[in-house]
Design a protein around this motif. Structure first.
Motif, short mmCIF file in Angstrom:
data_model
loop_
_atom_site.label_atom_id
_atom_site.label_comp_id
_atom_site.label_asym_id
_atom_site.label_seq_id
_atom_site.Cartn_x
_atom_site.Cartn_y
_atom_site.Cartn_z
N GLU A 145 -62.28 6.82 9.41
CA GLU A 145 -63.27 6.75 8.33
C GLU A 145 -64.64 6.36 8.88
N THR A 146 -64.63 5.43 9.82
CA THR A 146 -65.88 5.01 10.46
C THR A 146 -66.52 6.17 11.20
N GLU A 147 -65.69 6.93 11.92
CA GLU A 147 -66.19 8.08 12.69
C GLU A 147 -66.80 9.14 11.77
N VAL A 148 -66.14 9.42 10.65
CA VAL A 148 -66.64 10.42 9.70
C VAL A 148 -67.96 9.96 9.08
N LEU A 149 -68.06 8.68 8.76
CA LEU A 149 -69.32 8.16 8.21
C LEU A 149 -70.43 8.19 9.26
N ARG A 150 -70.08 7.90 10.51
CA ARG A 150 -71.08 7.93 11.58
C ARG A 150 -71.66 9.34 11.75
N LEU A 151 -70.79 10.33 11.69
CA LEU A 151 -71.25 11.72 11.82
C LEU A 151 -72.07 12.14 10.60
N THR A 152 -71.70 11.63 9.43
CA THR A 152 -72.48 11.88 8.22
C THR A 152 -73.87 11.28 8.37
N LYS A 153 -73.93 10.08 8.93
CA LYS A 153 -75.21 9.40 9.17
C LYS A 153 -76.10 10.23 10.09
N GLU A 154 -75.48 10.92 11.03
CA GLU A 154 -76.24 11.75 11.97
C GLU A 154 -76.69 13.08 11.36
N GLY A 155 -76.37 13.26 10.07
CA GLY A 155 -76.84 14.45 9.37
C GLY A 155 -75.87 15.62 9.35
N MET A 156 -74.64 15.38 9.79
CA MET A 156 -73.65 16.47 9.81
C MET A 156 -73.09 16.73 8.41
N THR A 157 -72.85 18.00 8.11
CA THR A 157 -72.20 18.38 6.86
C THR A 157 -70.69 18.28 7.04
N THR A 158 -69.96 18.45 5.94
CA THR A 158 -68.48 18.45 6.04
C THR A 158 -68.02 19.53 7.00
N ARG A 159 -68.65 20.70 6.92
CA ARG A 159 -68.29 21.82 7.82
C ARG A 159 -68.52 21.43 9.29
N ASP A 160 -69.67 20.77 9.56
CA ASP A 160 -69.98 20.35 10.94
C ASP A 160 -68.92 19.36 11.45
N ILE A 161 -68.54 18.44 10.56
CA ILE A 161 -67.59 17.39 10.97
C ILE A 161 -66.21 17.98 11.25
N THR A 162 -65.83 19.00 10.47
CA THR A 162 -64.52 19.64 10.72
C THR A 162 -64.48 20.24 12.13
N LYS A 163 -65.61 20.82 12.55
CA LYS A 163 -65.66 21.42 13.90
C LYS A 163 -65.67 20.34 14.97
N GLU A 164 -66.39 19.25 14.69
CA GLU A 164 -66.52 18.16 15.67
C GLU A 164 -65.19 17.46 15.90
N LEU A 165 -64.42 17.23 14.81
CA LEU A 165 -63.19 16.45 14.91
C LEU A 165 -61.92 17.31 14.87
N TYR A 166 -62.09 18.61 14.75
CA TYR A 166 -60.94 19.54 14.69
C TYR A 166 -59.98 19.19 13.56
N LEU A 167 -60.58 18.89 12.38
CA LEU A 167 -59.78 18.58 11.20
C LEU A 167 -60.16 19.53 10.07
N THR A 168 -59.30 19.62 9.06
CA THR A 168 -59.59 20.51 7.94
C THR A 168 -60.63 19.88 7.01
N LYS A 169 -61.25 20.73 6.19
CA LYS A 169 -62.24 20.23 5.22
C LYS A 169 -61.60 19.22 4.27
N GLY A 170 -60.37 19.53 3.83
CA GLY A 170 -59.67 18.65 2.90
C GLY A 170 -59.45 17.26 3.50
N THR A 171 -59.09 17.22 4.80
CA THR A 171 -58.86 15.95 5.47
C THR A 171 -60.16 15.14 5.58
#
Length: 201
Positions: A145-171
């Motif tokens: 959860e901390t990692e996802v928030l950190r990436l959000t803080k850096e301006g990443m969208t949900t789509r960007d984060i899925t690529k960065e962490l290799y997880l699904t949008k739903g996750t």
């Protein structure tokens, strides 16, 4: 003689610091600058004993400047001055091994005394800020959860984060939703702001 660089983007405050410190017989202000990059250049040029830096500055923040000084092994004491009593900032300052962390509304005599104390290898923290360290809460967030928030803080969208962490949008959405709920926030941006303020990001 204690040689000082002052880095503060508010011109009036920088001028006041400089003028008042110049009255001290054992202190010399070798440079006063308005942003972090200028401060870095002044430190390299003048090799001061102490650098008094604002925490929020253009180009390089006070924390980034402190980390840069420490990583290069330059022998310079660092006093951060701030209007912010946020535990998160204070924790980062302590991690950067700064010698002083002062609120801007402290009397000028306190700043002058602090300069002399850090030269004797003492640490100086405003009393109100020291209390904030003791009251620091443990983060309720999981590592993911901390990692996802950190990436959000850096301006990443949900789509960007899925690529960065290799997880699904739903996750990703589930992690964000859980973090928002735990922090009692109304949006992901508010959750980011709360986590930053409490020093969890």
């Amino acid at each position: 003689m204690i040689r000082i660089v002052i880095a503060e983007d508010q011109q009036m405050l920088r001028g006041a610091f400089t003028s008042l410190l110049k009255f001290e017989e054992d202190i010399e202000v070798v440079a006063d600058v308005s942003d972090g990059q200028q401060a870095w250049e002044a430190i390299l040029k003048f090799k001061p004993d102490v650098c008094i830096v604002d925490i929020e500055m253009p180009n390089l923040t006070g924390l980034e400047l402190a980390e840069k000084i420490r990583s290069t092994g330059i022998n310079c004491k660092i006093i951060i001055v701030t209007t912010y009593g946020r535990p998160g900032y204070l924790q980062k300052a302590m991690s950067a091994k700064v010698e002083g962390y002062l609120l801007k509304d402290e009397p000028i005599d306190y700043l002058i005394t602090s300069v002399r104390k850090v030269m004797k290898d003492e640490k100086v923290i405003s009393a109100d800020l020291a209390a904030a360290i003791l009251l620091k809460e443990e983060s309720p967030l999981t590592e993911r959860e901390t990692e996802v928030l950190r990436l959000t803080k850096e301006g990443m969208t949900t789509r960007d984060i899925t690529k960065e962490l290799y997880l699904t949008k739903g996750t990703i959405r589930n992690y964000l939703s859980s973090a928002i709920q735990k922090l009692e926030a109304e949006s992901r941006q508010q959750a980011v702001n709360i986590a930053v303020e409490k020093g969890w990001l």
